[in-house]
Enzyme design. Structure first.
Site, PDB file in Angstrom:
ATOM      1  CG  HIS A   1      -1.560   1.264   1.573  1.00  0.00           C
ATOM      2  ND1 HIS A   1      -2.378   1.916   0.683  1.00  0.00           N
ATOM      3  CD2 HIS A   1      -1.555   2.036   2.699  1.00  0.00           C
ATOM      4  CE1 HIS A   1      -2.843   3.032   1.242  1.00  0.00           C
ATOM      5  NE2 HIS A   1      -2.350   3.126   2.462  1.00  0.00           N
TER       6      HIS A   1
ATOM      7  CG  HIS B   1      -0.202   7.354   1.836  1.00  0.00           C
ATOM      8  ND1 HIS B   1      -0.251   8.013   3.038  1.00  0.00           N
ATOM      9  CD2 HIS B   1      -0.909   6.210   2.012  1.00  0.00           C
ATOM     10  CE1 HIS B   1      -0.956   7.295   3.907  1.00  0.00           C
ATOM     11  NE2 HIS B   1      -1.352   6.193   3.305  1.00  0.00           N
TER      12      HIS B   1
ATOM     13  CE1 TYR C   1       4.496  -6.813 -19.689  1.00  0.00           C
ATOM     14  CE2 TYR C   1       4.412  -5.164 -21.429  1.00  0.00           C
ATOM     15  CZ  TYR C   1       4.810  -6.407 -20.985  1.00  0.00           C
ATOM     16  OH  TYR C   1       5.496  -7.255 -21.817  1.00  0.00           O
TER      17      TYR C   1
HETATM   18 ZN   LIG Z   1      -2.497   4.560   3.942  1.00  0.00          ZN
END
Ligand SMILES: [Zn+2]
Length: 214
Positions: free
Chosen positions: A93, A95, A120
């Site tokens: 994950h 930002h 891709y």
């Molecule tokens: Zn986050």
């Protein structure tokens, strides 16, 4: 891959993403399955630029924390992918700036977040689901991923960042980089009436490379 090698790989790829500005400060988190069915997870409050292989949170196969620092607060996101996708060997994950920007566009497509610009991204991500905004730490975030019943390997949390599962750390990192690059291309080309891939080209890719495209 031994656990020592896996720990080093997690930290190496996280630092590579940090160094290239894909997630800043102490944002981003990453996890990977260990051979015994447990998990290694980046600790809470850590920077992707300075993860310590020896201090990663270590969970056993029953989900109990057995070693290392306390895990990321966004752990429910990771668990939701592992619990619903048996093929998930790693979850990452970020930002990441451009994908967050694209998530705020008024015409963002909730079912198919990325426009079909390059092959891709389609091959590595399948269709990316755009999820709504959640307050940090809201358990509803993990529940929203569970609600997809394992059908998507990649989601975008609106006004927050992407989350991607892959068969291993390298696959998950490569896929999330495709997500961010495609969002960046979409931002660059916005307003130019760019020639995206045609629906037929997308279908050919999906068929040839056996892409999850429900
Ligand atoms: Zn986050």
């Amino acid at each position: 891959m031994t656990e020592t090698q896996l720990r080093e790989q997690i930290c190496l790829l996280a630092k590579s993403m940090f160094d290239r500005g894909l997630t800043g400060g102490s944002t981003g988190n990453i996890s990977a399955r260990t051979e015994d069915g447990g998990l290694l997870v980046s600790p809470t409050g850590t920077s992707f630029g300075r993860l310590d292989p020896a201090r990663l949170s270590r969970f056993d196969a029953d989900g109990a924390l057995i070693d290392g620092d306390a895990p990321t607060k966004e752990m429910p996101l990771h668990s939701a992918f592992y619990d619903t996708r048996s093929s998930a060997g790693a979850v990452v994950h970020l930002h990441a700036c451009h994908s967050v920007a694209w998530s705020m566009m008024p015409d963002a497509d909730e079912d198919n977040f990325l426009p079909p610009l390059t092959p891709y991204a389609i091959m590595k991500l399948g269709k990316v689901k755009l999820l709504p905004f959640f307050l940090p730490g809201d358990p509803a975030m993990g529940e929203a991923v569970r609600g997809l019943a394992g059908k998507r390997s990649a989601v975008m949390l609106a006004n927050h960042g992407p989350v991607v599962a892959g068969k291993d750390v390298e696959a998950a990192c490569n896929a999330i980089e495709e997500l961010e690059d495609t969002a960046r291309l979409a931002m660059l080309m916005r307003g130019y009436d760019a020639r995206a891939l045609s629906p037929e080209q997308v279908q050919n890719l999906v068929a040839k490379f056996d892409v999850e495209w429900d």
